[in-house]
Write an enzyme that holds these catalytic residues in place. Structure first.
Site, PDB file in Angstrom:
ATOM      1  N   ASP A  29       1.027 -21.595  10.012  1.00 37.88           N
ATOM      2  CA  ASP A  29       1.347 -21.730   8.583  1.00 37.88           C
ATOM      3  C   ASP A  29       0.276 -22.623   7.957  1.00 37.88           C
ATOM      4  OD1 ASP A  29       2.533 -22.687   6.058  1.00 37.88           O
ATOM      5  OD2 ASP A  29       4.328 -21.677   6.775  1.00 37.88           O
ATOM      6  N   ILE A  30      -0.230 -22.203   6.819  1.00 38.05           N
ATOM      7  CA  ILE A  30      -1.329 -22.915   6.160  1.00 38.05           C
ATOM      8  C   ILE A  30      -0.853 -24.233   5.512  1.00 38.05           C
ATOM      9  CG2 ILE A  30      -1.293 -21.908   3.819  1.00 38.05           C
ATOM     10  CD1 ILE A  30      -4.365 -22.114   6.139  1.00 38.05           C
ATOM     11  N   GLU A  88       9.080 -17.017  -0.556  1.00 35.29           N
ATOM     12  CA  GLU A  88       7.731 -17.098  -1.132  1.00 35.29           C
ATOM     13  C   GLU A  88       6.919 -15.834  -0.833  1.00 35.29           C
ATOM     14  OE1 GLU A  88       5.561 -20.689   0.047  1.00 35.29           O
ATOM     15  OE2 GLU A  88       3.690 -19.593  -0.263  1.00 35.29           O
ATOM     16  N   HIS A  93       9.338 -12.995   8.085  1.00 35.78           N
ATOM     17  CA  HIS A  93       8.676 -13.909   9.018  1.00 35.78           C
ATOM     18  C   HIS A  93       9.652 -14.950   9.532  1.00 35.78           C
ATOM     19  CE1 HIS A  93       8.053 -15.334   4.858  1.00 35.78           C
ATOM     20  NE2 HIS A  93       8.194 -16.554   5.347  1.00 35.78           N
ATOM     21  N   HIS A  95       9.713 -18.862  10.898  1.00 34.88           N
ATOM     22  CA  HIS A  95       8.992 -20.125  11.028  1.00 34.88           C
ATOM     23  C   HIS A  95       9.375 -20.757  12.361  1.00 34.88           C
ATOM     24  CE1 HIS A  95       7.875 -20.855   6.663  1.00 34.88           C
ATOM     25  NE2 HIS A  95       8.883 -20.009   6.469  1.00 34.88           N
TER      26      HIS A  95
HETATM   27  P1  5GP Z   1       8.746 -18.561   2.817  1.00 32.00           P
HETATM   28  O1  5GP Z   1       8.460 -17.191   2.280  1.00 32.00           O
HETATM   29  O2  5GP Z   1       9.372 -18.520   4.195  1.00 32.00           O
HETATM   30  O3  5GP Z   1       9.536 -19.407   1.864  1.00 32.00           O
HETATM   31  O4  5GP Z   1       7.362 -19.329   2.980  1.00 32.00           O
HETATM   32  C1  5GP Z   1       6.172 -18.654   3.276  1.00 32.00           C
HETATM   33  C2  5GP Z   1       5.293 -19.529   4.146  1.00 32.00           C
HETATM   34  O5  5GP Z   1       4.056 -18.859   4.277  1.00 32.00           O
HETATM   35  C3  5GP Z   1       4.998 -20.918   3.580  1.00 32.00           C
HETATM   36  O6  5GP Z   1       5.337 -21.899   4.534  1.00 32.00           O
HETATM   37  C4  5GP Z   1       3.497 -20.889   3.270  1.00 32.00           C
HETATM   38  O7  5GP Z   1       2.843 -22.102   3.551  1.00 32.00           O
HETATM   39  C5  5GP Z   1       2.992 -19.786   4.184  1.00 32.00           C
HETATM   40  N1  5GP Z   1       1.858 -19.075   3.613  1.00 32.00           N
HETATM   41  C6  5GP Z   1       1.760 -18.541   2.362  1.00 32.00           C
HETATM   42  N2  5GP Z   1       0.568 -17.938   2.192  1.00 32.00           N
HETATM   43  C7  5GP Z   1      -0.095 -18.100   3.363  1.00 32.00           C
HETATM   44  C8  5GP Z   1      -1.402 -17.679   3.793  1.00 32.00           C
HETATM   45  O8  5GP Z   1      -2.183 -17.061   3.083  1.00 32.00           O
HETATM   46  N3  5GP Z   1      -1.746 -18.025   5.057  1.00 32.00           N
HETATM   47  C9  5GP Z   1      -0.915 -18.704   5.893  1.00 32.00           C
HETATM   48  N4  5GP Z   1      -1.341 -18.984   7.125  1.00 32.00           N
HETATM   49  N5  5GP Z   1       0.318 -19.110   5.527  1.00 32.00           N
HETATM   50  C10 5GP Z   1       0.712 -18.816   4.261  1.00 32.00           C
END
Ligand code: 5GP
Length: 134
Positions: A29-30, A88, A93, A95
């Protein structure tokens, strides 16, 4: 339009890869909650995790287990926590976050700022510990 995660799988956007097989991909995760925070995704583009088929969820969980075991070896912790949010990025996915306490799983926590070298080092450390059983 392809999701950002599909573009990562396709190699159009760079990522710090941890593991991969024909159906799933794991990468850092970035915006990590902790060193070793990894995302596991299906290569098939599906938004909502629970829209994956039963078989996909089963296989993805087994793949995530192998990644979690590698994270725990690379970054000793009490347990590796697992969470599914997906608000987001519209690409299912999981985590995986190494936890020293329950608070390490709070997504409202400030995220770590790591250099490219640190990300690369973390990904390499985890990938070396992957034991693939399928
Ligand atoms: P969620 O959708 O589970 O709320 O969060 C999405 C996760 O993806 C976040 O923790 C965010 O930091 C990660 N994320 C979003 N865009 C990117 C990306 O381009 N590259 C990576 N490695 N992680 C990402």
């Amino acid at each position: 339009m392809a999701t950002i995660f599909s573009r990562i799988v396709a190699g159009e956007i760079p990522s710090y890869k941890v593991a991969e097989n024909d159906k799933f991909y794991a990468f850092l995760d970035i915006n990590p909650l902790a060193k070793g925070h990894t995302l596991v995704i299906p290569k098939r583009e599906v938004d909502y995790f629970f829209d994956l088929t039963d078989e996909e969820i089963g296989e993805m969980q087994i793949f995530a287990k192998q990644v979690a075991e590698a994270i725990k070896k690379a970054f000793p912790c009490i347990k590796v926590g697992q969470a599914v949010l997906g608000l987001e990025v519209p690409h299912a996915h999981i985590h995986l976050v190494p936890m020293q306490s329950e608070r390490d799983m709070l997504f409202s926590n400030p995220k770590l700022k790591l250099t490219a070298e640190e990300f690369a080092e973390i990904a390499e450390k985890i990938s070396k510990e992957i034991v693939c059983r399928n």
